[in-house]
Motif scaffolding. Structure first.
Motif, PDB file in Angstrom:
ATOM      1  N   ASP A 213      66.300  32.390  19.313  1.00 14.98           N
ATOM      2  CA  ASP A 213      67.771  32.469  19.278  1.00 14.98           C
ATOM      3  C   ASP A 213      68.282  33.547  20.239  1.00 14.98           C
ATOM      4  O   ASP A 213      67.734  34.672  20.281  1.00 14.98           O
ATOM      5  CB  ASP A 213      68.268  32.786  17.871  1.00 14.98           C
ATOM      6  N   SER A 215      71.833  35.503  20.737  1.00 16.04           N
ATOM      7  CA  SER A 215      73.078  35.748  20.003  1.00 16.04           C
ATOM      8  C   SER A 215      73.956  36.744  20.754  1.00 16.04           C
ATOM      9  O   SER A 215      73.449  37.638  21.463  1.00 16.04           O
ATOM     10  CB  SER A 215      72.761  36.276  18.600  1.00 16.04           C
ATOM     11  N   GLN A 218      76.529  38.765  16.972  1.00 14.33           N
ATOM     12  CA  GLN A 218      76.054  38.126  15.746  1.00 14.33           C
ATOM     13  C   GLN A 218      76.385  36.626  15.677  1.00 14.33           C
ATOM     14  O   GLN A 218      76.346  36.045  14.598  1.00 14.33           O
ATOM     15  CB  GLN A 218      76.615  38.846  14.513  1.00 14.33           C
ATOM     16  N   ILE A 219      76.708  36.034  16.800  1.00 13.49           N
ATOM     17  CA  ILE A 219      76.946  34.591  16.869  1.00 13.49           C
ATOM     18  C   ILE A 219      75.849  33.987  17.741  1.00 13.49           C
ATOM     19  O   ILE A 219      75.669  34.420  18.895  1.00 13.49           O
ATOM     20  CB  ILE A 219      78.341  34.260  17.452  1.00 13.49           C
ATOM     21  N   THR A 220      75.132  33.054  17.211  1.00 10.21           N
ATOM     22  CA  THR A 220      74.059  32.409  17.964  1.00 10.21           C
ATOM     23  C   THR A 220      74.689  31.457  18.975  1.00 10.21           C
ATOM     24  O   THR A 220      75.367  30.484  18.604  1.00 10.21           O
ATOM     25  CB  THR A 220      73.108  31.643  17.017  1.00 10.21           C
ATOM     26  N   SER A 223      69.758  28.352  21.465  1.00 10.59           N
ATOM     27  CA  SER A 223      68.560  28.281  20.632  1.00 10.59           C
ATOM     28  C   SER A 223      67.540  27.350  21.300  1.00 10.59           C
ATOM     29  O   SER A 223      67.906  26.400  22.014  1.00 10.59           O
ATOM     30  CB  SER A 223      68.908  27.783  19.227  1.00 10.59           C
TER      31      SER A 223
END
Length: 319
Positions: A213, A215, A218-220, A223
């Protein structure tokens, strides 16, 4: 009882005309038996004259007694069966000895049988335990061997190194999410390369991982999944994983990244996270040590380095 002959009656009659008539003489035969165990029993008879109360002349008594004894002895001696013999005291002692010897032989046989049974019983008990002892010993030795293998394999952990990341595309544009909310959307393509080295000297490993991942705040935003593979002992390989994201909503986090050109002019800090799992089958499925490596890297996207590999050798932590 012996009957008198005619000659005896005629010879006695003239000699005693004046005497009273003779009363008959009775003989009592007394048996005497000598018997011993294990031998035949023979019977001998002795005749004893018994006079009537009146008595009889001496000469007649003696003659008749002798004749009766001779006749009775001859008669009873003739009554013995052929092949029979008299029993002497020596025979009795010999018979006792034979019986004693026979009894001793029987006792010896019984004692020998008892000793044999005891010996077989002593020998039979361990034999019945041989199988259980063998199985128990086998499991103990096998467990000890497996424990040694497990202990020897634990220090031989694989070495994983994140080598680099290359961004092929990094674009920010306005859009809306699946609910219709307007927000900035990000689309990116990148490739992550890592080196996997198996340090095991006597076992190979099966390798898999969680999704890799990327990010932002804190937002992916991207992936990728690494394909499973098998790594043989004392070998290494380079693994490339495509990490992509398509129109991922940033909401309020992408306010400072948007531009009229659709690309950002500022560096963008990112985080890369992955957990690599390795499993070795040292002794089949009985001894299978597992190795987990949690990797976290700090990545900075530079718009000036698009399609250029960015080294991450000193930007990652491995737990």
């Amino acid at each position: 009882m012996h009957a008198k002959t005619d000659s005896e009656v005629t010879s006695l009659a003239p000699s005693s005309p004046t005497r009273s008539p003779r009363r008959p003489v009775y003989y009592v035969q007394s048996p005497s038996r000598d018997s011993h165990d294990g031998e035949k029993t023979t019977t001998s008879f002795h005749s004893t004259p018994v006079l009537s109360p009146a008595g009889s002349p001496p000469h007649s008594h003696s003659s008749v007694g002798r004749h009766s004894r001779e006749s009775s002895s001859s008669r009873f001696s003739g009554s013995l069966k052929p092949g029979s013999r008299k029993i002497s005291p020596n025979d009795s002692s010999r018979g006792g000895q034979r019986k004693g010897q026979k009894q001793w032989k029987e006792c010896d046989v019984i004692e020998e049988e008892g000793l044999l049974e005891d010996e077989e019983r002593r020998r039979g008990l361990p034999r019945r335990c041989y199988f259980l002892a063998f199985v128990l010993g086998f499991f103990v030795l096998f467990s000890l061997f497996a424990l040694i293998l497990w202990g020897a394999s634990r220090p031989q952990k694989p070495i994983i190194t994140i080598k680099s990341i290359k961004f092929e595309q990094f674009k920010i544009q306005a859009g809306s999410d699946f609910t219709g909310v307007a927000t900035d959307m990000i689309t990116m393509n990148s490739t992550v390369k890592m080196i996997y080295r198996n340090t095991g000297t006597f076992f190979g490993v099966h390798v898999s991982s969680t999704p890799i991942d990327l990010s932002y705040s804190q937002i992916t935003i991207a992936s990728g999944t690494m394909k499973k593979f098998y790594q043989s002992r004392k070998s290494q390989r380079t693994v490339s994983v495509a990490v992509m994201g398509n129109k991922i909503p940033l909401y309020g986090s992408g306010a400072g990244l948007s531009s009229s050109t659709g690309t950002t002019a500022l560096p963008v800090p990112l985080k890369l996270n992955v957990v690599v799992r390795s499993r070795a089958y040292v002794l089949g499925k009985l001894v299978k040590p597992k190795f987990y490596k949690k990797i976290e890297c700090s990545v900075t996207f530079d718009p000036k380095k698009l399609n250029v590999p960015i080294s991450l050798k000193n930007s990652c932590t491995y737990d």
